[in-house]
Design a protein around this motif. Structure first.
Motif, PDB file in Angstrom:
ATOM      1  N   LEU A  59       0.803  -1.141   0.050  1.00 34.82           N
ATOM      2  CA  LEU A  59       0.024  -0.101  -0.014  1.00 34.82           C
ATOM      3  C   LEU A  59       0.824   0.919   0.011  1.00 34.82           C
ATOM      4  O   LEU A  59       2.137   1.245   0.667  1.00 34.82           O
ATOM      5  CB  LEU A  59      -0.647  -0.037   0.772  1.00 34.82           C
ATOM      6  CG  LEU A  59      -1.628  -0.878   1.410  1.00 34.82           C
ATOM      7  CD1 LEU A  59      -2.494  -1.046   3.251  1.00 34.82           C
ATOM      8  CD2 LEU A  59      -2.782  -1.231   0.619  1.00 34.82           C
ATOM      9  N   SER A  60       0.126   2.281  -0.686  1.00 34.65           N
ATOM     10  CA  SER A  60       1.210   3.512  -0.354  1.00 34.65           C
ATOM     11  C   SER A  60       0.618   4.058   0.951  1.00 34.65           C
ATOM     12  O   SER A  60      -0.298   3.863   1.447  1.00 34.65           O
ATOM     13  CB  SER A  60       0.412   3.957  -1.599  1.00 34.65           C
ATOM     14  OG  SER A  60      -1.175   4.670  -1.198  1.00 34.65           O
ATOM     15  N   ARG A  66      -5.289   5.311   5.072  1.00 35.90           N
ATOM     16  CA  ARG A  66      -6.745   5.137   4.580  1.00 35.90           C
ATOM     17  C   ARG A  66      -7.325   3.732   5.647  1.00 35.90           C
ATOM     18  O   ARG A  66      -7.677   3.494   6.439  1.00 35.90           O
ATOM     19  CB  ARG A  66      -7.298   5.671   3.891  1.00 35.90           C
ATOM     20  CG  ARG A  66      -8.865   4.467   3.613  1.00 35.90           C
ATOM     21  CD  ARG A  66      -9.732   6.113   4.121  1.00 35.90           C
ATOM     22  NE  ARG A  66     -11.178   6.006   3.694  1.00 35.90           N
ATOM     23  CZ  ARG A  66     -11.878   5.651   4.704  1.00 35.90           C
ATOM     24  NH1 ARG A  66     -11.592   6.307   5.774  1.00 35.90           N
ATOM     25  NH2 ARG A  66     -12.912   5.514   4.056  1.00 35.90           N
ATOM     26  N   PHE A  67      -5.921   2.716   5.540  1.00 35.47           N
ATOM     27  CA  PHE A  67      -6.402   1.476   6.204  1.00 35.47           C
ATOM     28  C   PHE A  67      -6.076   1.408   7.588  1.00 35.47           C
ATOM     29  O   PHE A  67      -7.655   1.527   8.303  1.00 35.47           O
ATOM     30  CB  PHE A  67      -5.136   0.966   5.870  1.00 35.47           C
ATOM     31  CG  PHE A  67      -5.733  -0.665   6.348  1.00 35.47           C
ATOM     32  CD1 PHE A  67      -6.727  -1.662   6.000  1.00 35.47           C
ATOM     33  CD2 PHE A  67      -4.687  -1.734   7.157  1.00 35.47           C
ATOM     34  CE1 PHE A  67      -6.624  -2.959   6.519  1.00 35.47           C
ATOM     35  CE2 PHE A  67      -4.736  -2.899   7.636  1.00 35.47           C
ATOM     36  CZ  PHE A  67      -5.970  -3.461   7.131  1.00 35.47           C
ATOM     37  N   ASN A  73     -11.492   3.838  13.227  1.00 35.46           N
ATOM     38  CA  ASN A  73     -13.114   4.158  13.216  1.00 35.46           C
ATOM     39  C   ASN A  73     -13.600   3.911  12.157  1.00 35.46           C
ATOM     40  O   ASN A  73     -13.820   4.571  10.866  1.00 35.46           O
ATOM     41  CB  ASN A  73     -12.651   5.885  12.929  1.00 35.46           C
ATOM     42  CG  ASN A  73     -11.586   6.252  13.857  1.00 35.46           C
ATOM     43  OD1 ASN A  73     -12.367   6.106  15.512  1.00 35.46           O
ATOM     44  ND2 ASN A  73     -10.972   6.776  13.194  1.00 35.46           N
ATOM     45  N   PRO A  74     -14.172   2.347  12.211  1.00 38.08           N
ATOM     46  CA  PRO A  74     -15.017   1.824  11.453  1.00 38.08           C
ATOM     47  C   PRO A  74     -16.583   2.807  10.995  1.00 38.08           C
ATOM     48  O   PRO A  74     -16.650   3.093  11.903  1.00 38.08           O
ATOM     49  CB  PRO A  74     -15.192   0.354  12.057  1.00 38.08           C
ATOM     50  CG  PRO A  74     -14.777   0.597  12.768  1.00 38.08           C
ATOM     51  CD  PRO A  74     -13.930   1.683  13.482  1.00 38.08           C
ATOM     52  N   PRO A  75     -16.228   2.518   9.606  1.00 34.38           N
ATOM     53  CA  PRO A  75     -18.112   2.992   9.702  1.00 34.38           C
ATOM     54  C   PRO A  75     -19.229   2.498   9.686  1.00 34.38           C
ATOM     55  O   PRO A  75     -18.743   1.034  10.392  1.00 34.38           O
ATOM     56  CB  PRO A  75     -18.142   3.039   8.094  1.00 34.38           C
ATOM     57  CG  PRO A  75     -16.887   1.717   7.579  1.00 34.38           C
ATOM     58  CD  PRO A  75     -15.628   1.745   8.941  1.00 34.38           C
TER      59      PRO A  75
END
Length: 96
Positions: A59-60, A66-67, A73-75
């Motif tokens: 991943l960048s 973002r991960f 803080n899950p949606p």
């Protein structure tokens, strides 16, 4: 039953176009190796790279951030997921 063969003596066969074989022979010669050793080394290196690419997620920096953000803080769950979890709970409790 005979003794199992060591990996070094297991035979693999492949067909190769004459012009491709000429390139492989030249490359092996430049490295001072046999064609067989050159092919085995190249195949093993490519196999290891293929496995690594399939097993390692890269991943960048922004994707990493973002991960982690989503993990911390899950949606909120979608309504369908809430219904599925409730149904699962009912099934598990009913099986006991």
């Amino acid at each position: 039953m005979g003794a199992p063969q060591s990996p070094r003596t297991t035979r693999v066969e492949a067909r190769i176009a004459p012009d491709a074989l000429a390139v492989v022979r030249r490359a092996a010669e430049l490295q001072g190796r046999s064609v067989s050793d050159f092919l085995v080394t190249a195949a093993l290196r490519d196999a290891q790279r293929t496995i690594e690419e399939a097993q390692i997620l890269r991943l960048s920096v922004e994707e990493q951030r973002r991960f982690v953000e989503v993990l911390l803080n899950p949606p909120p769950l979608a309504p369908a997921m809430e219904r599925a979890l409730a149904q699962r709970k009912r099934l598990i409790e009913g099986a006991q």
